[in-house]
Design an enzyme around this catalytic site. Structure first.
Site, PDB file in Angstrom:
ATOM      1  N   CYS A  56      -5.235   9.758  -5.730  1.00  0.00           N
ATOM      2  CA  CYS A  56      -5.235   9.224  -7.093  1.00  0.00           C
ATOM      3  C   CYS A  56      -6.428   9.758  -7.889  1.00  0.00           C
ATOM      4  CB  CYS A  56      -5.196   7.711  -7.070  1.00  0.00           C
ATOM      5  SG  CYS A  56      -6.295   7.034  -5.846  1.00  0.00           S
ATOM      6  N   GLY A  98      10.152  -0.734  -1.194  1.00  0.00           N
ATOM      7  CA  GLY A  98       9.508  -1.457  -2.277  1.00  0.00           C
ATOM      8  C   GLY A  98      10.431  -2.429  -2.980  1.00  0.00           C
ATOM      9  N   LYS A 142       2.730  -4.957   3.352  1.00  0.00           N
ATOM     10  CA  LYS A 142       3.821  -3.992   3.484  1.00  0.00           C
ATOM     11  C   LYS A 142       3.243  -2.582   3.435  1.00  0.00           C
ATOM     12  CE  LYS A 142       6.683  -2.036   0.591  1.00  0.00           C
ATOM     13  NZ  LYS A 142       6.737  -0.712   1.282  1.00  0.00           N
ATOM     14  N   ILE A 186       0.826  -1.218   0.000  1.00  0.00           N
ATOM     15  CA  ILE A 186       0.000   0.000   0.000  1.00  0.00           C
ATOM     16  C   ILE A 186       0.862   1.270   0.000  1.00  0.00           C
ATOM     17  CG2 ILE A 186      -2.041  -1.090   0.994  1.00  0.00           C
ATOM     18  CD1 ILE A 186      -1.207   0.094   3.722  1.00  0.00           C
ATOM     19  N   GLU A 211      -4.696  -0.771  -8.008  1.00  0.00           N
ATOM     20  CA  GLU A 211      -5.381   0.528  -7.974  1.00  0.00           C
ATOM     21  C   GLU A 211      -4.280   1.568  -8.143  1.00  0.00           C
ATOM     22  OE1 GLU A 211      -6.330   3.918  -7.165  1.00  0.00           O
ATOM     23  OE2 GLU A 211      -6.719   3.372  -5.076  1.00  0.00           O
ATOM     24  N   GLU A 224       0.562  12.570 -13.896  1.00  0.00           N
ATOM     25  CA  GLU A 224       0.019  12.671 -12.543  1.00  0.00           C
ATOM     26  C   GLU A 224       1.061  13.369 -11.671  1.00  0.00           C
ATOM     27  OE1 GLU A 224      -0.403   9.032 -10.214  1.00  0.00           O
ATOM     28  OE2 GLU A 224      -2.336   9.768  -9.525  1.00  0.00           O
ATOM     29  N   ASN A 236      -0.428   7.753   0.942  1.00  0.00           N
ATOM     30  CA  ASN A 236      -1.358   8.898   0.983  1.00  0.00           C
ATOM     31  C   ASN A 236      -2.589   8.677   1.864  1.00  0.00           C
ATOM     32  OD1 ASN A 236      -2.275   7.064  -0.915  1.00  0.00           O
ATOM     33  ND2 ASN A 236      -3.096   8.612  -2.304  1.00  0.00           N
ATOM     34  N   GLY A 278      -2.829   5.233 -10.603  1.00  0.00           N
ATOM     35  CA  GLY A 278      -2.983   6.684 -10.592  1.00  0.00           C
ATOM     36  C   GLY A 278      -4.141   7.199 -11.425  1.00  0.00           C
ATOM     37  N   ALA A 327       3.596   1.527   3.321  1.00  0.00           N
ATOM     38  CA  ALA A 327       4.578   2.357   2.601  1.00  0.00           C
ATOM     39  C   ALA A 327       5.731   2.720   3.538  1.00  0.00           C
ATOM     40  CB  ALA A 327       3.906   3.613   2.080  1.00  0.00           C
ATOM     41  N   GLU A 328       6.919   2.821   2.970  1.00  0.00           N
ATOM     42  CA  GLU A 328       8.090   3.137   3.793  1.00  0.00           C
ATOM     43  C   GLU A 328       7.995   4.530   4.436  1.00  0.00           C
ATOM     44  OE1 GLU A 328       7.977   2.304   0.650  1.00  0.00           O
ATOM     45  OE2 GLU A 328       9.393   3.389  -0.616  1.00  0.00           O
ATOM     46  N   GLY A 344      -0.638   2.013  -5.823  1.00  0.00           N
ATOM     47  CA  GLY A 344       0.566   2.827  -5.948  1.00  0.00           C
ATOM     48  C   GLY A 344       0.713   3.335  -7.367  1.00  0.00           C
TER      49      GLY A 344
HETATM   50  P1  ADP Z   1       4.357   6.263  -4.721  1.00  0.00           P
HETATM   51  O1  ADP Z   1       4.826   7.059  -5.883  1.00  0.00           O
HETATM   52  O2  ADP Z   1       2.970   6.553  -4.279  1.00  0.00           O
HETATM   53  O3  ADP Z   1       5.330   6.183  -3.589  1.00  0.00           O
HETATM   54  P2  ADP Z   1       5.003   3.552  -5.327  1.00  0.00           P
HETATM   55  O4  ADP Z   1       4.365   2.708  -6.360  1.00  0.00           O
HETATM   56  O5  ADP Z   1       6.455   3.848  -5.451  1.00  0.00           O
HETATM   57  O6  ADP Z   1       4.132   4.836  -5.304  1.00  0.00           O
HETATM   58  O7  ADP Z   1       4.767   2.953  -3.873  1.00  0.00           O
HETATM   59  C1  ADP Z   1       3.602   2.307  -3.453  1.00  0.00           C
HETATM   60  C2  ADP Z   1       3.982   1.079  -2.659  1.00  0.00           C
HETATM   61  O8  ADP Z   1       4.675   0.193  -3.525  1.00  0.00           O
HETATM   62  C3  ADP Z   1       4.927   1.356  -1.504  1.00  0.00           C
HETATM   63  O9  ADP Z   1       4.597   0.521  -0.413  1.00  0.00           O
HETATM   64  C4  ADP Z   1       6.284   0.981  -2.077  1.00  0.00           C
HETATM   65  O10 ADP Z   1       7.226   0.617  -1.111  1.00  0.00           O
HETATM   66  C5  ADP Z   1       5.903  -0.208  -2.934  1.00  0.00           C
HETATM   67  N1  ADP Z   1       6.860  -0.537  -4.011  1.00  0.00           N
HETATM   68  C6  ADP Z   1       7.660   0.310  -4.699  1.00  0.00           C
HETATM   69  N2  ADP Z   1       8.407  -0.364  -5.593  1.00  0.00           N
HETATM   70  C7  ADP Z   1       8.086  -1.678  -5.474  1.00  0.00           C
HETATM   71  C8  ADP Z   1       8.513  -2.889  -6.117  1.00  0.00           C
HETATM   72  N3  ADP Z   1       9.449  -2.884  -7.065  1.00  0.00           N
HETATM   73  N4  ADP Z   1       7.947  -4.047  -5.738  1.00  0.00           N
HETATM   74  C9  ADP Z   1       6.995  -4.075  -4.798  1.00  0.00           C
HETATM   75  N5  ADP Z   1       6.556  -2.978  -4.134  1.00  0.00           N
HETATM   76  C10 ADP Z   1       7.082  -1.790  -4.464  1.00  0.00           C
END
Ligand code: ADP
Length: 492
Positions: free
Chosen positions: A296, A220, A187, A161, A262, A393, A164, A264, A189-190, A240
Site C-alpha cells: 500500500c 469477503g 478473516k 486482512i 488501513e 493504485e 500482501n 491504499g 484473505a481468501e 484492504g
Molecule cells: P484486495 O484488493 O487487496 O484483495 P480487498 O479489499 O478486496 O482488497 O480484500 C481485503 C480483505 O477484505 C480480504 O480479506 C477480503 O476477503 C475482504 N473483503 C472483501 N470484500 C469484503 C466485504 N464486502 N466485506 C468484508 N470483507 C471483505
C-alpha cells in the site's frame, strides 16, 4: 530479464485447513470450502474450509464468552503479556517453516518472508510489553470528587486482512487487540489463509484460552460481510481496498461499530537534483519493486527534478532489466509472482491503458514466463498527472515518472490524490526535506529512505488511505474504551 529458476525447492507442509473456533479445529457448518493457490505456478495447493454466517456466529459467541467470563478477562494484564511473549517465541521457533509457507501461498520471495517474520515477532513482543501499561489517569475536577479513567477492552474485534502481508497484518492487528484484553474473530484473505492457521495452532500451544483468537477463512462478500454485520462484534479493523472499506463502513453503520481502516495509496516519491543519486536510484527502485509493487506504500508516483530526469530513468531502467524473477522459495530470487490471475490481468490492463493515454513505456510491462503470475518490472516516462497510471493504485511493479521543477510546484502535485498513506523525499538540503515533510499530506514521510516501517511508530493514512493508526502506542487508543469513574469524597 534473468530466466526463472527451474529447480524447485521442496513444497512446505500444510498442516491446517479448517476453521479455528474456541481453540478447536472445526469443519464449517455447511461444508463449504475453497481452493488456495501457489502464485508461482497457478496450481491449487490446498482446499480450505470456508466459514458461513453460522460459523462466524459460533466464533463470535466464543469470543464473547472469552472477553466476558475469564480466564482471559480476569487474568492479570502482565500474564496476558506473558502469553503474547510466548506466542512470539513459538513463531520465532517456527520462523523458517512459516516463511516458506508464506512464500508458497503468497508468492513473496523467501528473503521478504523472513523479513516479515522478524516484523511479526517484533510486533507481538512490542505489544506484549504494553499489556500491563495501558493506564488511565486521575483528573482534577470541580467539587469534592475523585475522578479517574479506566481503559477497558472494546470487546469482540472483527479483523479482516489482505493477502500482501498475511502474517505481518495478523501481527499488527493481534498485537494491540490482545494487549488491551480484547478477543478476536479474524478473516485472513481468501488468497492466503495458510500461515494464519499455522499461527492459530501456535496460539493454542502458547496457552491462549479458548475463544481469544478465532480464525474464519472465507471470501469477503460472505464471511467478511457476516463479521461486519454481526450485532455482537464491537469493532472492525480492516486492511484492504478503499472500495471495500466504503462497503464495510456502510454496513458497520447498522450497528454503529467502531472501525479502523488501513487502505491504499498512490505515494509520491520525490527526487531532487541535489540528492545522493546512487542512493536515490536504489531507493526509488526499492520503493516501487519491493514485493512486486504489492504494497500500500509503494512509491508509484516518482517525481524527478527535470534536470536529472533522463539520467535517473536510464539508471532505473538498467536496474529493472537486471531484476531476477523466479521461484519465491529460491533465495536468489528478487521478485516473485503477483498474487493471482486477477492481479496479473489488472496490472497488464493498466500497462495497456498507460500506453493508450500516451505515456512512454521504457522497460517491462509484459507477463514474464508462461506459468505463474509474473509481471516484468515496468517504467513509464512522459506521464501526465491526470493519466490513470498516475492516479489509480495499480498494486504491481509499475512506476510512473513525473518531472518537476521545484518544491513549490511539486508539493501540490504530490498532494493531488485522494490517498495520503506515505511519501518520500530525496535531497541533501534540510530545508527542502523538512518543508516537504511538513506540507505533504501523508501518514508517513521518509527522508532519504523508503519502506522503513517499525512496529514502534504509528502507521496509517490521511484522506482516503484510512482512519486510525496501527503500530506504536497510537494503536492502543483504537482497542480500548475510556471509562470515567467519579467518586464522591465524604458526605456533603
Ligand atoms: P484486495 O484488493 O487487496 O484483495 P480487498 O479489499 O478486496 O482488497 O480484500 C481485503 C480483505 O477484505 C480480504 O480479506 C477480503 O476477503 C475482504 N473483503 C472483501 N470484500 C469484503 C466485504 N464486502 N466485506 C468484508 N470483507 C471483505
Amino acid at each position: 530479464m534473468a530466466q526463472a529458476v527451474m529447480a524447485r525447492p521442496k513444497a512446505p507442509l500444510i498442516r491446517h485447513t479448517k476453521l479455528l473456533i474456541n481453540n478447536e479445529w472445526v469443519e464449517p457448518a455447511d461444508g463449504g470450502s475453497f481452493e488456495t493457490y501457489n502464485p508461482a505456478t497457478g496450481e491449487s495447493i490446498a482446499e480450505v474450509a470456508a466459514a458461513s454466517a453460522k460459523d462466524v456466529d459460533r466464533a463470535v459467541k466464543a469470543a464473547r464468552r472469552a472477553v466476558e467470563e475469564g480466564p482471559w478477562s480476569t487474568m492479570d494484564a502482565a500474564d496476558r503479556g506473558r502469553l503474547m511473549y510466548r506466542l512470539a517465541d513459538l513463531i520465532e521457533r517456527e520462523a523458517a517453516e512459516l516463511a516458506a509457507l508464506e512464500s508458497y501461498n503468497c508468492g513473496k520471495t523467501i528473503t521478504d518472508s523472513k523479513g516479515d517474520l522478524e516484523g511479526v515477532v517484533n510486533t507481538l513482543r512490542y505489544y506484549a510489553g504494553w499489556a500491563d501499561k495501558v493506564e488511565g489517569r486521575t483528573i482534577p475536577v470541580r467539587g469534592s470528587f475523585l475522578s479517574y479513567t479506566l481503559r477497558r477492552p472494546v470487546g469482540v474485534i472483527g479483523q479482516i486482512i489482505p493477502w500482501n502481508f498475511p502474517l505481518l497484518m495478523l501481527a499488527w492487528k493481534w498485537g494491540p487487540a490482545l494487549a488491551c484484553g480484547n478477543t478476536i474473530v479474524m478473516k485472513p484473505a481468501e488468497q492466503t489463509p495458510l500461515t494464519a492457521l499455522r499461527v492459530g495452532a501456535l496460539a493454542i500451544e502458547a496457552g491462549f484460552p479458548p475463544g481469544v483468537v478465532n480464525l474464519v477463512n472465507g471470501f469477503g462478500e460472505t464471511t467478511g460481510a457476516a463479521i461486519v454485520a454481526h450485532a455482537d462484534v464491537d469493532k472492525i479493523a480492516f486492511t484492504g481496498h478503499v472500495d471495500t472499506a466504503k462497503i464495510i463502513q456502510r454496513q458497520a453503520a447498522e450497528t454503529l461499530k467502531r472501525t479502523t481502516f488501513e487502505l491504499g495509496g498512490k505515494s509520491p516519491n520525490v527526487i531532487f537534483a541535489d540528492c545522493d543519486l546512487d542512493e536515490a536510484v536504489a531507493g526509488a527502485f526499492h520503493a516501487i519493486y519491493f514485493h512486486g509493487g504489492q504494497c500500500c506504500t509503494a512509491g508509484s508516483r516518482l517525481f524527478v527534478e527535470q534536470s536529472i530526469k533522463d539520467e535517473f530513468v536510464e539508471r532505473l531502467a538498467a536496474k529493472a532489466v537486471q531484476r531476477k524473477l523466479g521461484d519465491p522459495l529460491d533465495p536468489a530470487t528478487e521478485q516473485g509472482p503477483q498474487v493471482s490471475q486477477e492481479q496479473l490481468d489488472k496490472i497488464l490492463g493498466y500497462v495497456e491503458l498507460g500506453e493508450k493515454q500516451g505515456a512512454k513505456r521504457v522497460v517491462g510491462g509484459d507477463r514474464f514466463g508462461d506459468r505463474g503470475f509474473y509481471v516484468e518490472p515496468t517504467i513509464f516516462d512522459d506521464v501526465k498527472d491526470d493519466m490513470a497510471i498516475a492516479r489509480d493504485e495499480i498494486f504491481g511493479p509499475v512506476v510512473s515518472v513525473l518531472p518537476f521543477r521545484d518544491l513549490d510546484e511539486v508539493v501540490p502535485r504530490a498532494n493531488d490524490t485522494k490517498y495520503g498513506l506515505a511519501a518520500a523525499v530525496w535531497t541533501k538540503n534540510i530545508d527542502k526535506a523538512h518543508l516537504f515533510a511538513e506540507k505533504v499530506k501523508a501518514g508517513t514521510v521518509w527522508v532519504n529512505c523508503y519502506h522503513v516501517v517499525d512496529t514502534n511508530t504509528p502507521f496509517g493514512g490521511f484522506k482516503m488511505s484510512g482512519q486510525g493508526r496501527e503500530n506504536g502506542e497510537a494503536a492502543l487508543e483504537h482497542y480500548s474504551e475510556i471509562k470515567t469513574v467519579t467518586v464522591k469524597l465524604g458526605s456533603s
